[in-house]
Motif scaffolding. Structure first.
Motif, mmCIF file in Angstrom:
data_model
loop_
_atom_site.group_PDB
_atom_site.id
_atom_site.type_symbol
_atom_site.label_atom_id
_atom_site.label_comp_id
_atom_site.label_asym_id
_atom_site.label_seq_id
_atom_site.Cartn_x
_atom_site.Cartn_y
_atom_site.Cartn_z
ATOM 1 N N HIS A 1 0.831 -1.092 -0.088
ATOM 2 C CA HIS A 1 0.061 0.060 -0.164
ATOM 3 C C HIS A 1 0.975 1.467 -0.089
ATOM 4 C CE1 HIS A 1 -3.108 2.751 0.918
ATOM 5 N NE2 HIS A 1 -2.449 3.206 1.887
ATOM 6 N N ASP A 2 0.282 2.388 -0.775
ATOM 7 C CA ASP A 2 1.358 3.428 -0.841
ATOM 8 C C ASP A 2 0.388 4.803 -0.699
ATOM 9 O OD1 ASP A 2 3.903 4.832 -1.701
ATOM 10 O OD2 ASP A 2 2.661 5.528 -3.137
ATOM 11 N N ASP A 3 0.899 5.617 0.370
ATOM 12 C CA ASP A 3 -0.049 6.704 0.661
ATOM 13 C C ASP A 3 -0.032 7.681 -0.447
ATOM 14 O OD1 ASP A 3 -0.525 5.612 2.954
ATOM 15 O OD2 ASP A 3 1.036 6.812 4.126
ATOM 16 N N GLN A 4 0.940 7.714 -1.361
ATOM 17 C CA GLN A 4 1.270 8.558 -2.358
ATOM 18 C C GLN A 4 0.258 8.117 -3.398
ATOM 19 O OE1 GLN A 4 5.276 9.912 -3.107
ATOM 20 N NE2 GLN A 4 5.892 9.188 -0.876
ATOM 21 N N GLY A 5 -0.258 6.953 -3.714
ATOM 22 C CA GLY A 5 -1.247 6.370 -4.858
ATOM 23 C C GLY A 5 -0.174 5.843 -5.912
ATOM 24 N N ARG A 6 0.980 5.704 -5.523
ATOM 25 C CA ARG A 6 1.997 4.805 -6.773
ATOM 26 C C ARG A 6 1.540 3.407 -6.782
ATOM 27 N NH1 ARG A 6 7.668 6.658 -4.353
ATOM 28 N NH2 ARG A 6 6.605 6.000 -2.309
ATOM 29 N N ARG A 7 1.949 2.898 -7.888
ATOM 30 C CA ARG A 7 1.556 1.478 -8.058
ATOM 31 C C ARG A 7 2.360 0.840 -6.963
ATOM 32 N NH1 ARG A 7 3.263 -0.370 -13.757
ATOM 33 N NH2 ARG A 7 2.172 -2.150 -13.172
ATOM 34 N N THR A 8 1.636 -0.481 -6.602
ATOM 35 C CA THR A 8 2.244 -1.309 -5.620
ATOM 36 C C THR A 8 2.321 -2.722 -5.912
ATOM 37 O OG1 THR A 8 0.359 -1.680 -4.218
ATOM 38 C CG2 THR A 8 1.474 0.365 -3.645
ATOM 39 N N LEU A 9 3.080 -3.618 -5.247
ATOM 40 C CA LEU A 9 2.792 -5.176 -5.668
ATOM 41 C C LEU A 9 1.607 -5.591 -5.314
ATOM 42 C CD1 LEU A 9 6.258 -5.675 -3.223
ATOM 43 C CD2 LEU A 9 6.245 -5.800 -5.815
ATOM 44 N N ALA A 10 0.630 -5.070 -4.561
ATOM 45 C CA ALA A 10 -0.686 -5.618 -4.319
ATOM 46 C C ALA A 10 -1.473 -5.729 -5.592
ATOM 47 C CB ALA A 10 -1.419 -4.647 -3.262
ATOM 48 N N GLU A 11 -1.090 -5.146 -6.732
ATOM 49 C CA GLU A 11 -1.778 -4.904 -7.955
ATOM 50 C C GLU A 11 -1.754 -6.451 -8.710
ATOM 51 O OE1 GLU A 11 0.247 -3.070 -11.653
ATOM 52 O OE2 GLU A 11 -0.025 -1.539 -10.040
ATOM 53 N N TYR A 12 -0.393 -7.062 -8.386
ATOM 54 C CA TYR A 12 -0.092 -8.270 -9.001
ATOM 55 C C TYR A 12 -0.827 -9.520 -8.703
ATOM 56 C CZ TYR A 12 3.961 -5.543 -10.708
ATOM 57 O OH TYR A 12 4.638 -4.587 -11.178
ATOM 58 N N ILE A 13 -1.289 -9.323 -7.301
ATOM 59 C CA ILE A 13 -2.020 -10.325 -6.733
ATOM 60 C C ILE A 13 -3.504 -10.373 -5.959
ATOM 61 C CG2 ILE A 13 0.263 -11.580 -5.817
ATOM 62 C CD1 ILE A 13 -0.499 -10.241 -3.058
ATOM 63 N N GLN A 14 -3.873 -9.606 -7.054
ATOM 64 C CA GLN A 14 -5.487 -9.361 -6.621
ATOM 65 C C GLN A 14 -6.358 -10.248 -6.782
ATOM 66 O OE1 GLN A 14 -6.941 -5.681 -8.868
ATOM 67 N NE2 GLN A 14 -5.089 -4.785 -8.829
ATOM 68 N N ASP A 15 -5.750 -11.522 -7.338
ATOM 69 C CA ASP A 15 -6.782 -12.273 -7.581
ATOM 70 C C ASP A 15 -6.438 -13.704 -6.513
ATOM 71 O OD1 ASP A 15 -4.249 -12.946 -8.184
ATOM 72 O OD2 ASP A 15 -4.757 -14.999 -9.525
ATOM 73 N N ARG A 16 -5.699 -13.206 -5.444
ATOM 74 C CA ARG A 16 -5.336 -13.978 -4.303
ATOM 75 C C ARG A 16 -5.972 -13.626 -3.130
ATOM 76 N NH1 ARG A 16 -2.900 -18.656 -6.058
ATOM 77 N NH2 ARG A 16 -3.196 -19.084 -4.035
ATOM 78 N N PRO A 17 -6.776 -14.530 -2.245
ATOM 79 C CA PRO A 17 -7.275 -14.326 -1.114
ATOM 80 C C PRO A 17 -6.465 -14.081 0.220
ATOM 81 C CG PRO A 17 -7.520 -16.556 -1.543
ATOM 82 C CD PRO A 17 -7.022 -16.049 -2.745
ATOM 83 N N GLU A 18 -5.138 -14.629 0.020
ATOM 84 C CA GLU A 18 -4.323 -14.616 1.011
ATOM 85 C C GLU A 18 -3.860 -13.190 1.157
ATOM 86 O OE1 GLU A 18 -3.920 -18.674 -0.954
ATOM 87 O OE2 GLU A 18 -3.843 -16.492 -1.517
ATOM 88 N N ARG A 19 -3.394 -12.991 2.425
ATOM 89 C CA ARG A 19 -2.702 -11.641 2.675
ATOM 90 C C ARG A 19 -1.191 -11.855 2.646
ATOM 91 N NH1 ARG A 19 -2.989 -8.020 8.271
ATOM 92 N NH2 ARG A 19 -1.898 -6.058 7.395
#
Length: 249
Positions: A88-106
């Motif tokens: 997560h990035d407070d500045q709104g930049r792209r993060t690693l989270a976008e790569y695993i949006q299909d995964r339910p795991e944290r």
């Protein structure tokens, strides 16, 4: 514990457990057992019909541990330049989270790559594995390919393998390969086990060859291989076992 004591009639067949863990197909797992390459709680198992409770035993194949906890997940991601190594990035930049949006795991990232560096980064929900992979005492090697300014000579490899001193202390590479040397820029490959911030960039800056492009191609035994930018693949089976073995798990 004797082999008959391990047998749990309500458990799962050993070859099925190995197949579910991604070690091999069920048929290939049967061959591994028959060849005496599988251990349960430290004892070699050759009996194909044995059933065990995967929550109560440890299993090794060729001396490498098998991850039996199905809730644990480790993936290899190819991070693109411009993506920050966070979820997560407070500045709104792209993060690693976008790569695993299909995964339910944290999932959590194992170490970091700076925003301009691309290539291999691991994500996992196995806290102990993540801790050990980033702890300096385990000295996990990481390999990078860099395009740097200027003409690099082969003698630079000896300098970097011997070691140089940066503002935060001495540093040396474990391996140096000069892949291509041209008048304006060169391509090098370096392997080192340091996890210090921007270490490859700072090291090459110090020796007069600033980095123009940087890609991490390997982390421990995990290779980027044919993984495309922005994609991920799951690490499992013997590949995960070898990674766990590197950090004493």
């Amino acid at each position: 514990m004797r082999q008959q004591d391990m047998h749990n009639p309500n458990g799962e067949r050993l070859q099925k457990i190995l197949a579910h863990a991604g070690v091999a197909s069920r048929r290939a797992a049967e061959e591994l057992i028959a060849e005496g390459r599988v251990e349960v709680n430290g004892q070699v198992i050759r009996q194909l019909g044995i059933r065990v409770d995967p929550t109560q035993v440890s299993i090794h194949v060729d001396g490498m541990p098998v991850q039996l906890d199905q809730s644990k997940l480790t993936v290899a991601v190819y991070k693109e330049p411009g993506v920050v190594s966070t979820m997560h990035d407070d500045q709104g930049r792209r993060t690693l989270a976008e790569y695993i949006q299909d995964r339910p795991e944290r999932l959590f990232h194992v170490g970091r790559l700076d925003i301009d560096t691309e290539g291999l980064i691991l994500l996992t929900n196995d806290g102990e594995l993540a801790h050990r992979l980033t702890h300096p005492s385990y000295e996990i090697p990481k390999t990078y390919i860099a395009r740097v300014e200027g003409t690099v000579t082969r003698g630079l490899g000896k300098v970097l393998e011997k070691g140089i001193t940066l503002e935060d202390g001495p540093i040396h590479v474990d391996k140096f390969v000069l892949r291509e040397a041209q008048r304006k820029n060169s391509i090098i490959e370096v392997t080192l086990h340091s996890g210090r911030n921007r270490i490859v960039r700072r090291m090459m800056e110090e020796v007069g060859h600033p980095v123009m492009e940087l890609v991490r191609t390997q982390f421990g035994n995990i290779q980027v291989g044919h993984l495309k930018p922005g994609r991920y693949r799951q690490i499992a089976g013997s590949e995960l076992g070898a990674l766990m073995h590197m950090v004493g798990m």
